[in-house]
Design an enzyme around this catalytic site. Sequence first.
Site, PDB file in Angstrom:
ATOM      1  N   CYS B  29       5.798  -3.500  -5.400  1.00  0.00           N
ATOM      2  CA  CYS B  29       4.496  -2.845  -5.232  1.00  0.00           C
ATOM      3  C   CYS B  29       4.001  -2.313  -6.574  1.00  0.00           C
ATOM      4  CB  CYS B  29       4.673  -1.744  -4.187  1.00  0.00           C
ATOM      5  SG  CYS B  29       3.510  -0.393  -4.293  1.00  0.00           S
ATOM      6  N   CYS B  32       3.228   1.369  -6.874  1.00  0.00           N
ATOM      7  CA  CYS B  32       4.470   2.168  -6.857  1.00  0.00           C
ATOM      8  C   CYS B  32       5.083   2.201  -8.251  1.00  0.00           C
ATOM      9  CB  CYS B  32       5.488   1.570  -5.883  1.00  0.00           C
ATOM     10  SG  CYS B  32       4.901   1.455  -4.196  1.00  0.00           S
TER      11      CYS B  32
END
Lengths: 298, 115
Positions: B29, B32
């Site tokens: 991600c 993230c």
Amino acid sequence: MINADVLIIGAGPAGLQAAIHAARKKVSVVLVGKPENSALAGAHIENYLGVPGKADGSEILRIGTGQAEGFGCRMLKENVTSAARKDGGFEIVTETDEAVRAKAVILATGISRVKLGVPGEKELFGRGVSYCAACDGNFYKGKVVAIIGGETEAAASAELMTAYASKVYWVAKDIAASENMVRKASAAGAELVRAAAKAIKGDDRVNSLELDNGTVLELDGVFIELGAKSSADLAMDLDVMPEMDDTIKVDASCFTGIEGVYACGDVTGKPWQMAKAVGQGAVAGTAAAEWVRANVGK
Amino acid sequence: MVIELNDSNFDSFIKENDSVLVDFWAPWCGPCRRMAPLLTEIAEEVDGCAKVAKVNVDENPALANRYEVAAIPTLILFKGGQASAPMIGMMPKNSILDLMASRGLIPCSKAGVTK
């Protein structure tokens, strides 16, 4: 496989000016991007030096494209779907699976619109609404989802989500992604629905998507994937860490801090003006070409 | 230091630590990964006051389910074992510190945290 000294991603005023300046430094230049996706297309410019009245943005792009090509830049009017560092250089792949390998890269991607602006989108964000299929796809195993968007990122996400979801609707009124990507998404099992999203519905979580043709799709998740691969994602693929607002920090020579990677135009932050984009484009194109000549040899 | 939590050590860690910021994330991600350095900085700044931890949702789906995480990154604040509402999406460092302050995770008497 196309090889280039300098690869420019983005066909707006920053990318085109970078192409002109790099090409004039006698390095080989490839520019990948669709001029019609630039914020300048459809805009009118009245604050650019030496251009009085309201200049047509699309016309500026058309002329600029011709100028860049005239100086020897090769244009690929496509979106980039992946980027990576490879063998001391860089390699990108376009929506028609064309690979371009380069020694230096200039990110001139502009800023992308990610929000759809329909009722329910904001309220249900994180509870069925997502802007990142690659991040959140795993939460929708065996569920029914829709991907919204007609460009390459939607096509890639529709294909990706078929690996997780039991049913994938790809909702797009107009398709701008290449036939190649549409074919891949369809072959993977995504069902193309030619309509526009009108509202995302649900109480605690998303339970349906209403379309402008009156259809209501019962589903669990809605992935909003507008435009091309985002500038932030592209940057990260090249090891450049974007700022929290998705802009890319550069120094006075438009250098990102990662060897061989430069950025210019709206992607570096405000002001979002053609004059600034063109100025930075000239700087970035020159810097990238000089770096290639000094460090990689020409 | 950001502490890695999983299905087996999560509950005991939350029980033993009064103030914990937990980041639900996954390696693939992008947002993230962009949050990661901020969380490392926060962990240092609130050291002695609150703990900063992360849970890989791919490896620990039961924890993600328990807290109804359906998008990442998601941050959840724990104070005295009580979980806050999930905060979804990328957030600037100052906003995270403000939220920690509003939930009473910081400041504390132990550290020189001024926020």
